[in-house]
Design a protein around this motif. Structure first.
Motif, PDB file in Angstrom:
ATOM      1  N   LEU A  83       0.801  -1.224   0.000  1.00 39.78           N
ATOM      2  CA  LEU A  83       0.000   0.000   0.000  1.00 39.78           C
ATOM      3  C   LEU A  83       0.836   1.278   0.000  1.00 39.78           C
ATOM      4  N   THR A  84       2.039   1.217   0.586  1.00 39.81           N
ATOM      5  CA  THR A  84       2.790   2.452   0.828  1.00 39.81           C
ATOM      6  C   THR A  84       4.236   2.418   0.358  1.00 39.81           C
ATOM      7  N   GLY A  85       4.785   1.239   0.137  1.00 38.29           N
ATOM      8  CA  GLY A  85       6.207   1.124  -0.151  1.00 38.29           C
ATOM      9  C   GLY A  85       7.065   1.192   1.103  1.00 38.29           C
ATOM     10  N   VAL A  86       6.429   1.288   2.267  1.00 40.55           N
ATOM     11  CA  VAL A  86       7.132   1.404   3.544  1.00 40.55           C
ATOM     12  C   VAL A  86       7.486   0.021   4.064  1.00 40.55           C
ATOM     13  N   GLU A  87       8.685  -0.071   4.627  1.00 38.43           N
ATOM     14  CA  GLU A  87       9.127  -1.330   5.214  1.00 38.43           C
ATOM     15  C   GLU A  87       9.200  -1.201   6.731  1.00 38.43           C
ATOM     16  N   ILE A  88       8.532  -2.107   7.413  1.00 36.85           N
ATOM     17  CA  ILE A  88       8.680  -2.226   8.864  1.00 36.85           C
ATOM     18  C   ILE A  88      10.000  -2.965   9.073  1.00 36.85           C
ATOM     19  N   GLU A  89      10.891  -2.386   9.862  1.00 33.94           N
ATOM     20  CA  GLU A  89      12.210  -2.993  10.068  1.00 33.94           C
ATOM     21  C   GLU A  89      12.102  -4.375  10.711  1.00 33.94           C
ATOM     22  N   GLU A  90      11.266  -4.461  11.753  1.00 35.44           N
ATOM     23  CA  GLU A  90      11.142  -5.730  12.473  1.00 35.44           C
ATOM     24  C   GLU A  90       9.893  -5.690  13.351  1.00 35.44           C
ATOM     25  N   VAL A  91       9.310  -6.860  13.540  1.00 39.63           N
ATOM     26  CA  VAL A  91       8.214  -7.030  14.494  1.00 39.63           C
ATOM     27  C   VAL A  91       8.763  -7.830  15.657  1.00 39.63           C
ATOM     28  N   ALA A  92       8.705  -7.247  16.851  1.00 39.55           N
ATOM     29  CA  ALA A  92       9.132  -7.944  18.066  1.00 39.55           C
ATOM     30  C   ALA A  92       7.879  -8.325  18.840  1.00 39.55           C
ATOM     31  N   CYS A  93       7.834  -9.582  19.285  1.00 42.33           N
ATOM     32  CA  CYS A  93       6.657 -10.092  19.994  1.00 42.33           C
ATOM     33  C   CYS A  93       7.054 -10.737  21.300  1.00 42.33           C
ATOM     34  N   CYS A  94       6.267 -10.472  22.327  1.00 41.71           N
ATOM     35  CA  CYS A  94       6.344 -11.281  23.534  1.00 41.71           C
ATOM     36  C   CYS A  94       5.193 -12.275  23.446  1.00 41.71           C
ATOM     37  N   ILE A  95       5.527 -13.542  23.362  1.00 44.61           N
ATOM     38  CA  ILE A  95       4.498 -14.576  23.232  1.00 44.61           C
ATOM     39  C   ILE A  95       4.282 -15.322  24.549  1.00 44.61           C
ATOM     40  N   HIS A  96       4.888 -14.815  25.615  1.00 44.45           N
ATOM     41  CA  HIS A  96       4.694 -15.446  26.914  1.00 44.45           C
ATOM     42  C   HIS A  96       3.282 -15.198  27.433  1.00 44.45           C
ATOM     43  N   LYS A  97       2.837 -16.067  28.326  1.00 46.33           N
ATOM     44  CA  LYS A  97       1.553 -15.864  28.989  1.00 46.33           C
ATOM     45  C   LYS A  97       1.614 -14.594  29.832  1.00 46.33           C
ATOM     46  N   PRO A  98       0.487 -13.904  29.971  1.00 48.93           N
ATOM     47  CA  PRO A  98       0.467 -12.761  30.889  1.00 48.93           C
ATOM     48  C   PRO A  98       0.918 -13.201  32.293  1.00 48.93           C
ATOM     49  N   HIS A  99       1.617 -12.352  32.962  1.00 51.19           N
ATOM     50  CA  HIS A  99       2.090 -12.571  34.338  1.00 51.19           C
ATOM     51  C   HIS A  99       3.113 -13.698  34.448  1.00 51.19           C
ATOM     52  N   GLU A 100       3.775 -14.033  33.352  1.00 47.24           N
ATOM     53  CA  GLU A 100       4.790 -15.081  33.372  1.00 47.24           C
ATOM     54  C   GLU A 100       6.105 -14.566  33.948  1.00 47.24           C
ATOM     55  N   GLY A 101       6.267 -13.233  34.001  1.00 49.97           N
ATOM     56  CA  GLY A 101       7.453 -12.664  34.623  1.00 49.97           C
ATOM     57  C   GLY A 101       8.642 -12.488  33.692  1.00 49.97           C
TER      58      GLY A 101
END
Length: 178
Positions: A83-101
Motif C-alpha cells: 500500500l505504501t512502499g514502507v518497510e517495517i524494520e522488524e516485528v518484536a513479539c512477547c508470546i509469553h503468557k500474561p504474568h509469566e514474569g
C-alpha cells in the motif's frame, strides 16, 4: 544513530475488540485502522525507522501458534509494503503468557531495548506509540517520548502526548522536527 517509532499493534495499527474483530488470530481478521498506511508513510518519509512491539500472549495461552502469528505479521508487513512502499524494520513479539514474569512483555522495555541496540537507535529521539498504559510504561522505561492513542483528553498515568489516531500522532511527530 537512527531515530525510530516503536508501535504497538492491536488498537494502534489494526482493529481489535470492534464489531468486526474480537481478536486477531488469523490474517483474515487483520484490518488496518483508518489512515494507518498513510501515517506509516509520513513517519517513514521523515526518516524514522519503524518497528512493531507487541504482546501476543495468545500464543502462550494456546489461542494461536507461533506459525499463525507469523502469518499475521507477514500479511501485515506485506500489506504495508504493497500500500505504501514502507518497510517495517522488524516485528518484536512477547508470546509469553500474561504474568509469566519475562523481561520482554510490556510494560517491561525489553523489546524496545533489544531493537534499539540491534539497530543503533537513539532512544531520546524516538517514540513509543500505544493504546494502553503498558505500552506507555514500556516506552518511558526505555527512555522514549510516548504517545497514547486515545479519545480521552486526559489519563491518570504519565504520557507525553495523546492523539485520537495514529495518523494524527504521525502528523504531530513529523511536524515536531525531532
Amino acid at each position: 544513530m537512527n531515530k525510530a517509532v516503536f508501535l504497538d499493534r492491536d488498537g494502534v495499527i489494526n482493529e481489535v475488540k470492534t464489531k468486526r474483530v474480537k481478536f486477531v488470530n488469523h490474517p483474515d481478521q487483520f484490518h488496518f485502522l483508518e489512515k494507518v498506511p498513510e501515517a506509516l508513510k509520513l513517519l517513514d518519509q521523515s526518516g524514522f525507522k519503524l518497528f512493531v512491539v507487541t504482546n501476543q500472549g495468545g500464543v502462550g495461552l494456546g489461542y494461536l501458534s507461533k506459525q499463525e502469528l507469523g502469518k499475521i505479521h507477514d500479511y501485515m508487513m506485506n500489506e504495508i509494503q504493497r500500500l505504501t512502499g514502507v518497510e517495517i524494520e522488524e516485528v518484536a513479539c512477547c508470546i509469553h503468557k500474561p504474568h509469566e514474569g519475562c523481561t520482554c512483555r510490556k510494560p517491561e522495555p525489553g523489546m524496545i531495548n533489544d531493537l534499539a541496540k540491534k539497530y543503533a537507535i537513539d532512544i531520546a529521539k524516538s517514540y513509543m506509540i500505544g493504546d494502553r498504559v503498558m505500552d506507555i510504561e514500556a516506552g518511558k522505561k526505555a527512555g522514549c517520548q510516548t504517545v497514547l492513542i486515545s479519545n480521552r483528553p486526559r489519563v491518570d498515568f504519565e504520557v507525553d502526548f495523546i492523539y485520537p489516531s495514529l495518523y494524527e500522532a504521525a502528523t504531530f511527530i513529523t511536524k515536531s522536527g525531532k
